[in-house]
Scaffold this active site. Structure first.
Site, PDB file in Angstrom:
ATOM      1  N   CYS A   1      13.277   9.897   8.760  1.00  0.00           N
ATOM      2  CA  CYS A   1      13.146   9.262  10.068  1.00  0.00           C
ATOM      3  C   CYS A   1      14.457   9.374  10.846  1.00  0.00           C
ATOM      4  O   CYS A   1      14.452   9.370  12.061  1.00  0.00           O
ATOM      5  CB  CYS A   1      12.708   7.821   9.916  1.00  0.00           C
ATOM      6  SG  CYS A   1      13.566   6.972   8.609  1.00  0.00           S
TER       7      CYS A   1
ATOM      8  N   LYS B   1       0.848  -1.198   0.000  1.00  0.00           N
ATOM      9  CA  LYS B   1       0.000   0.000   0.000  1.00  0.00           C
ATOM     10  C   LYS B   1       0.875   1.236   0.000  1.00  0.00           C
ATOM     11  O   LYS B   1       1.711   1.431   0.874  1.00  0.00           O
ATOM     12  CB  LYS B   1      -0.928   0.065   1.214  1.00  0.00           C
ATOM     13  CG  LYS B   1      -1.924   1.218   1.071  1.00  0.00           C
ATOM     14  CD  LYS B   1      -2.619   1.600   2.361  1.00  0.00           C
ATOM     15  CE  LYS B   1      -1.904   2.643   3.167  1.00  0.00           C
ATOM     16  NZ  LYS B   1      -1.820   3.980   2.526  1.00  0.00           N
TER      17      LYS B   1
ATOM     18  N   GLU C   1       9.646   0.058  10.754  1.00  0.00           N
ATOM     19  CA  GLU C   1      10.686   1.085  10.685  1.00  0.00           C
ATOM     20  C   GLU C   1      10.001   2.390  11.017  1.00  0.00           C
ATOM     21  O   GLU C   1       9.194   2.887  10.231  1.00  0.00           O
ATOM     22  CB  GLU C   1      11.302   1.073   9.277  1.00  0.00           C
ATOM     23  CG  GLU C   1      12.701   1.628   9.251  1.00  0.00           C
ATOM     24  CD  GLU C   1      12.709   3.049   8.806  1.00  0.00           C
ATOM     25  OE1 GLU C   1      12.696   3.937   9.693  1.00  0.00           O
ATOM     26  OE2 GLU C   1      12.720   3.284   7.597  1.00  0.00           O
TER      27      GLU C   1
ATOM     28  N   GLU D   1       9.208  13.815  17.846  1.00  0.00           N
ATOM     29  CA  GLU D   1       9.638  13.874  16.447  1.00  0.00           C
ATOM     30  C   GLU D   1       8.812  14.945  15.717  1.00  0.00           C
ATOM     31  O   GLU D   1       7.585  14.896  15.727  1.00  0.00           O
ATOM     32  CB  GLU D   1       9.425  12.515  15.770  1.00  0.00           C
ATOM     33  CG  GLU D   1       9.900  12.503  14.335  1.00  0.00           C
ATOM     34  CD  GLU D   1       9.736  11.138  13.665  1.00  0.00           C
ATOM     35  OE1 GLU D   1       8.671  10.514  13.827  1.00  0.00           O
ATOM     36  OE2 GLU D   1      10.678  10.708  12.980  1.00  0.00           O
TER      37      GLU D   1
HETATM   38  P1  NAP Z   1       1.581   7.253   9.125  1.00  0.00           P
HETATM   39  O1  NAP Z   1       0.149   7.567   9.400  1.00  0.00           O
HETATM   40  O2  NAP Z   1       2.308   6.387  10.052  1.00  0.00           O
HETATM   41  O3  NAP Z   1       1.618   6.647   7.644  1.00  0.00           O
HETATM   42  C1  NAP Z   1       2.473   5.636   7.179  1.00  0.00           C
HETATM   43  C2  NAP Z   1       1.683   4.629   6.358  1.00  0.00           C
HETATM   44  O4  NAP Z   1       0.768   3.917   7.191  1.00  0.00           O
HETATM   45  C3  NAP Z   1       0.826   5.263   5.279  1.00  0.00           C
HETATM   46  O5  NAP Z   1       0.823   4.433   4.141  1.00  0.00           O
HETATM   47  C4  NAP Z   1      -0.526   5.310   5.956  1.00  0.00           C
HETATM   48  O6  NAP Z   1      -1.597   5.432   5.075  1.00  0.00           O
HETATM   49  C5  NAP Z   1      -0.553   4.000   6.673  1.00  0.00           C
HETATM   50  N1  NAP Z   1      -1.523   3.901   7.749  1.00  0.00           N
HETATM   51  C6  NAP Z   1      -2.089   4.888   8.493  1.00  0.00           C
HETATM   52  N2  NAP Z   1      -2.947   4.375   9.402  1.00  0.00           N
HETATM   53  C7  NAP Z   1      -2.938   3.030   9.240  1.00  0.00           C
HETATM   54  C8  NAP Z   1      -3.601   1.940   9.876  1.00  0.00           C
HETATM   55  N3  NAP Z   1      -4.457   2.138  10.879  1.00  0.00           N
HETATM   56  N4  NAP Z   1      -3.335   0.687   9.439  1.00  0.00           N
HETATM   57  C9  NAP Z   1      -2.473   0.464   8.439  1.00  0.00           C
HETATM   58  N5  NAP Z   1      -1.814   1.460   7.795  1.00  0.00           N
HETATM   59  C10 NAP Z   1      -2.033   2.723   8.190  1.00  0.00           C
HETATM   60  O7  NAP Z   1       2.399   8.571   8.950  1.00  0.00           O
HETATM   61  P2  NAP Z   1       1.820  10.006   8.544  1.00  0.00           P
HETATM   62  O8  NAP Z   1       0.507  10.286   9.171  1.00  0.00           O
HETATM   63  O9  NAP Z   1       1.901  10.107   7.087  1.00  0.00           O
HETATM   64  O10 NAP Z   1       2.889  10.954   9.216  1.00  0.00           O
HETATM   65  C11 NAP Z   1       2.775  11.268  10.611  1.00  0.00           C
HETATM   66  C12 NAP Z   1       4.114  11.217  11.283  1.00  0.00           C
HETATM   67  O11 NAP Z   1       4.695   9.928  11.126  1.00  0.00           O
HETATM   68  C13 NAP Z   1       5.158  12.142  10.717  1.00  0.00           C
HETATM   69  O12 NAP Z   1       5.012  13.437  11.153  1.00  0.00           O
HETATM   70  C14 NAP Z   1       6.411  11.479  11.189  1.00  0.00           C
HETATM   71  O13 NAP Z   1       6.651  11.833  12.523  1.00  0.00           O
HETATM   72  C15 NAP Z   1       6.091  10.026  11.106  1.00  0.00           C
HETATM   73  N6  NAP Z   1       6.603   9.407   9.860  1.00  0.00           N
HETATM   74  C16 NAP Z   1       7.716   8.655   9.941  1.00  0.00           C
HETATM   75  C17 NAP Z   1       8.237   8.094   8.795  1.00  0.00           C
HETATM   76  C18 NAP Z   1       9.471   7.251   8.823  1.00  0.00           C
HETATM   77  O14 NAP Z   1      10.100   7.096   7.806  1.00  0.00           O
HETATM   78  N7  NAP Z   1       9.813   6.660   9.951  1.00  0.00           N
HETATM   79  C19 NAP Z   1       7.619   8.311   7.573  1.00  0.00           C
HETATM   80  C20 NAP Z   1       6.456   9.053   7.525  1.00  0.00           C
HETATM   81  C21 NAP Z   1       5.955   9.601   8.685  1.00  0.00           C
HETATM   82  P3  NAP Z   1      -2.043   6.848   4.491  1.00  0.00           P
HETATM   83  O15 NAP Z   1      -0.989   7.849   4.727  1.00  0.00           O
HETATM   84  O16 NAP Z   1      -2.205   6.546   3.083  1.00  0.00           O
HETATM   85  O17 NAP Z   1      -3.324   7.169   5.188  1.00  0.00           O
END
Ligand code: NAP
Ligand code: MG
Length: 501
Positions: A305, A196, A271, A402
């Site tokens: 990250c 996804k 990760e 973060e």
């Molecule tokens: P996120 O919600 O953790 O999104 C990462 C992935 O998980 C996306 O594909 C997202 O889908 C999916 N997802 C969300 N809720 C889910 C659920 N209940 N079950 C399964 N998959 C689910 O991250 P974000 O909201 O985009 O960003 C928020 C914060 O996360 C950032 O500010 C940052 O602190 C952190 N982050 C960390 C990394 C890293 O590389 N470690 C990368 C991105 C973000 P959708 O986005 O398509 O809804």
């Protein structure tokens, strides 16, 4: 429904033809719409306008894709391929991707906002290299022969077998590269995949899906969906026919993934986030250390990250470091990712913009001083100035949490005699993804490397990645490792076979 959309004139012919075409997901070897027929808009973070519409997968599409992956894993063409044939398919994807470097760099710049010049030398080539590196492992997932003490008339050996159907959920900060990090090892080891993409940045992944078809992967081996977290990611992570889930994203969602996986106790790798320290000792080459600390946080708009988001500098060089990093931050050229002269693009979305600016606001409220930045840039798009905050301490939100934006908090440390105390300060976080240490003293460097609780320690550099190096987190930064030989353990089961001769 599609509205009147203008194609950015800076896109080349290939990227513009892809963007203006009809978008499809890859399920069971076919490029298809969502079962529901639903689509959702993809936005350009440089100006907030709609780029195009892409299919929106939900639980019904997840189920079809998982069953296709299950079928492809359990029988058919994929398990019949030799390791060498699997490796060649991966190599072919790498070649195709390389041929389209400019197109992919432009798609990343348009969709994520990152500078096209960076995507062209980092995101795309690193993805190409990852596929080539993993192609090599296809023929090298070795077992071992093990002498056992039950008797000399036994022969025991281990074999590594693919773990099965893998669900992969990726974030928006490196859309193409995160897809490569996950797909490469899964396919090299003989797994099948349902991926996804992040809702904010589906374009490069949907284009990559076309390359998998062109490369000749059998149907069902690679399935790529676009959709939202709850309606698409959650049923994927919970699906009973999935053997393993690999996730990159926030620690908060990582915990949901771990819970969703309990139904059939599928294997989980995560990760997650970080709050990585960059530690500058007074004997460091100051020009290199200051430039390195600036790039550690401002690279990719701070949406890494492993961003060096907590800067520690020895008190004797603290002012110099704060001034130096602030000066670099103030000179960075901010603009749309597609402008070839841009050095720092917009944040990926309005949500991230609101999140990062609210962190800066809380920093102000809790008494932080601004070395540089602290404001939005331009009244259009999601640009935030490179920002350095000092006069900060643990307990403040900007220090503890973060931010995931171009915001670094700088703190000084006193004694270089007491490295243990400094390491404790550096380790004073729930995360443990990475760290950098800047010094010319090899003893200090290695002692710090030993004491820091993180999956990666860089010395006199930051953000150096290689397909051959394992990457992942201690503590709440995750479970398991990506890349290197290490990742293969996460995609294989080990079977011990004992024969009485
Ligand atoms: P996120 O919600 O953790 O999104 C990462 C992935 O998980 C996306 O594909 C997202 O889908 C999916 N997802 C969300 N809720 C889910 C659920 N209940 N079950 C399964 N998959 C689910 O991250 P974000 O909201 O985009 O960003 C928020 C914060 O996360 C950032 O500010 C940052 O602190 C952190 N982050 C960390 C990394 C890293 O590389 N470690 C990368 C991105 C973000 P959708 O986005 O398509 O809804
Ligand atoms: Mg976008």
């Amino acid at each position: 429904m599609a509205t009147a959309i203008t194609i950015d004139p800076r896109l080349g012919a290939d990227a513009s033809s892809f963007v203006s075409g009809k978008h499809a997901m890859l399920i069971d070897g076919n490029l298809v719409a969502a079962k529901s027929g639903k689509t959702f808009p993809v936005y350009n973070p440089a100006d907030g306008t709609e780029i195009c519409q892409v299919p929106e997968a939900d639980a019904a599409d997840v189920d079809i894709a998982v069953r296709a992956a299950r079928h492809a894993f359990d029988g058919g063409a994929w398990p019949a391929l030799t390791p060498s044939q699997r490796g060649r398919l991966l190599w072919k994807v790498a070649d195709l991707l390389e041929q389209h470097t400019e197109e992919f760099a432009q798609l990343e710049a348009l969709d994520n906002g990152k500078p096209v010049s960076v995507a062209g030398v980092a995101d795309v080539p690193l993805a190409v290299d990852l596929f080539r590196y993993m192609a090599g492992w296809a023929t090298k997932t070795l077992g071992s022969t093990i002498p056992i003490s039950a008797g000399n008339d036994f022969l025991s050996y281990t074999v590594r077998e693919p773990v099965g159907v893998v669900a992969q959920i990726i974030p928006w900060n490196f859309p193409l590269l995160m897809a490569a990090w996950k797909l490469g090892p899964a396919l090299a080891t003989g797994c099948t995949v349902v991926m996804k993409l992040a809702e904010q940045t589906p374009l490069s992944g949907l284009r990559l899906a076309q390359l998998f078809v062109e490369a000749g992967f059998p149907p069902g081996v690679v399935n790529i969906l676009a959709g939202f977290g709850e309606p698409c990611g959650a049923p994927l992570a919970a699906h009973d026919l999935v053997d393993k889930v690999a996730f990159t994203g926030s620690t908060e969602v990582g915990k949901l993934i771990a819970r969703a996986a309990t139904g059939n106790l599928k294997k989980v790798t995560l990760e997650l986030g970080g709050k990585s320290p960059a530690i500058i000792f007074p004997d460091a080459d100051m020009d290199t250390a200051i430039a390195g600390a600036a790039s550690a946080i401002f690279f990719n708009q701070g949406q890494c990250c492993c961003a060096g988001s907590r800067l520690f500098a020895h008190e004797s060089v603290f002012d110099q470091v704060v001034e130096g990093v602030s000066h670099i931050g103030s000179k960075i050229k901010i603009g749309p990712g597609l402008d070839p002269t841009t050095e720092l693009g917009p944040l990926v979305s309005e949500e991230q913009f609101d999140r990062v600016t609210s962190f800066i606001k809380s920093g102000h409220e809790q008494g932080a001083k601004v070395g540089t930045g602290g404001k939005r840039h331009s009244d259009r798009g999601y640009f935030v100035q490179p920002t350095l905050l000092h006069n900060v301490r643990p307990g403040m939100k900007v220090v503890d949490e973060e931010i995931f934006g171009p915001v670094v908090v700088a703190q000084s440390f006193k004694t270089d005699a007491d490295l243990q105390r400094l390491a404790a300060q550096a380790n004073d976080t729930v995360y443990g993804l990475a760290a950098s240490v800047w010094t010319r003293d090899i003893s200090v460097a290695h002692k710090m490397a030993r004491m820091i609780k993180a999956g990666t320690v860089w010395v006199n550099c930051h953000n150096v990645f290689d397909a051959a190096l394992p990457f992942g987190g201690y503590k709440q930064s995750g479970w398991g490792r990506e890349m290197g030989a290490e990742v293969l353990n996460n995609y294989t089961e080990v079977k011990a076979v004992t024969v009485k001769l």
